[in-house]
Design an enzyme around this catalytic site. Structure first.
Site, mmCIF file in Angstrom:
data_model
loop_
_atom_site.group_PDB
_atom_site.id
_atom_site.type_symbol
_atom_site.label_atom_id
_atom_site.label_comp_id
_atom_site.label_asym_id
_atom_site.label_seq_id
_atom_site.Cartn_x
_atom_site.Cartn_y
_atom_site.Cartn_z
ATOM 1 C CG HIS A 29 98.546 37.176 39.414
ATOM 2 N ND1 HIS A 29 98.351 35.955 40.015
ATOM 3 C CD2 HIS A 29 98.637 36.917 38.090
ATOM 4 C CE1 HIS A 29 98.340 35.005 39.111
ATOM 5 N NE2 HIS A 29 98.507 35.564 37.917
ATOM 6 C CG ASP B 9 99.891 33.330 31.761
ATOM 7 O OD1 ASP B 9 99.925 33.645 30.563
ATOM 8 O OD2 ASP B 9 98.904 32.791 32.306
ATOM 9 C CG ASP B 10 102.228 34.621 36.239
ATOM 10 O OD1 ASP B 10 101.149 35.203 35.977
ATOM 11 O OD2 ASP B 10 102.289 33.494 36.769
ATOM 12 C CG HIS C 118 98.186 37.342 33.580
ATOM 13 N ND1 HIS C 118 97.088 36.578 33.259
ATOM 14 C CD2 HIS C 118 98.844 36.656 34.555
ATOM 15 C CE1 HIS C 118 97.078 35.475 34.007
ATOM 16 N NE2 HIS C 118 98.131 35.510 34.805
ATOM 17 C CG HIS D 131 103.481 30.117 34.463
ATOM 18 N ND1 HIS D 131 102.975 28.888 34.098
ATOM 19 C CD2 HIS D 131 102.444 30.832 34.970
ATOM 20 C CE1 HIS D 131 101.676 28.851 34.375
ATOM 21 N NE2 HIS D 131 101.337 30.019 34.889
#
Length: 319
Positions: free
Chosen positions: A176, A122-123, A172, A277
């Protein structure tokens, strides 16, 4: 005397029996016509919708034939409006937005014969990403990257490298920022669309998978996650939570603790979707990656990137 007589009570009973039959019949006809009218209105919400298409509420996977989507629809419709009688087009206006934000809904979950690990990051992208890709390439492992919006040329080169090397790119988030994303279905779609369009423009591949920021059910989206899931399912997208956490966001994480968390977590599943991550500050994640891959391969696991045929790990609805 008629009132109080046997004849009076006989007529009273007959009238009550007739009412018990006639009134429900009238109500059924009324609500049946209203339901039919609603379906027709919803079917016309998306320009170009045709029977059997993803935008058709009557189609397989459509709003009214999909149990999840139908549940989400009821939740939204029950919210009410002026005089408690809102138009469906007012409540569900987001369905007509982003007419290109649809993907093929034709897939079938399959269970691999081998124990399989799906590494997900993620991210990213970040300065860590090229090094993660290098490790994955060295060990011939395919993974899945849930992207946070970055439109620099460096980022676009990384998106293309991910695709060229056989990884899955997925959405994603753009911002955010939970409080902004989860204000409504509209705000979620706006956030999602921006990153989805960037990835398709950069790579020529339309992403079909996504991961909710914070997971599908979190403290920020409890009032809206069901209609979001319903709408995203109606559009053909599949979301993935995870069933193995690496713990790489913990304050005291180390490469050793990350490695142990992943290996021990995978032992409990035939198919393991691992949360990691891809952030510049996560050197320990990168350091743990080779040992995770080597140890799990030695234990008989295979690695694969996610696609829509993989049964999602999804958090259960709270009671």
């Amino acid at each position: 005397m008629y009132f109080g007589s046997v004849r009076f009570f006989k007529h009273l009973i007959l009238a009550a029996a007739a009412a018990m039959i006639i009134v429900p019949t009238i109500l059924c006809v009324h609500y049946g016509l209203a339901y039919y009218s609603l379906r027709q209105e919803l079917a016309s919400e998306r320009p170009g919708s045709v029977p059997g298409s993803a935008g058709d509420p009557k189609a397989p996977g459509g709003l009214l034939s999909n149990p999840v989507a139908h549940c989400g629809f009821n939740l939204v419709y029950a919210a009410g409006g002026e005089n408690g009688n809102p138009r469906a087009s007012d409540l569900l206006s987001y369905q007509s937005k982003y007419p290109n934000l649809y993907v093929d809904n034709d897939f079938q979950y399959t269970i691999p014969d081998e124990k399989t690990v799906y590494l997900t990051f993620d991210d990213g992208p970040s300065s860590l990403t090229p090094h993660v890709l290098d490790v994955l390439k060295e060990y011939d492992v395919k993974a899945t990257f849930f992207i946070v919006y970055k439109d620099s040329e460096t980022a676009k080169d990384l998106y293309r490298r991910m695709v060229d090397e056989g990884h899955t790119i997925a959405v994603h988030s753009t911002s955010h920022i939970y409080k902004e994303i989860y204000r409504s279905v509209d705000t979620y779609l706006a956030d999602f669309a921006q990153t989805a369009q960037l990835l398709e423009s950069a790579t020529g591949v339309r992403p079909e998978l996504f991961r909710f920021p914070g997971g599908s059910i979190n403290a920020y989206n409890r009032s809206v996650y069901m209609p979001i899931i319903a709408e995203m399912s109606r559009r053909g997208y599949t979301y993935y939570d995870w069933n193995v956490g690496s713990g790489d966001t913990a304050h005291n994480k180390t490469a050793r603790t990350i490695c142990e968390n992943v290996i021990n977590g995978c032992a409990a599943h035939h198919e393991s979707i691992v949360l990691m991550h891809d952030l510049a500050s996560h050197d320990s994640t990168l350091a743990a990656l080779p040992e995770i891959i080597h140890t799990l391969k030695e234990s008989g696991y295979t690695f694969a990137a996610l696609d829509k045929d993989v049964q999602p790990a999804a958090f259960g609805y709270p009671d």
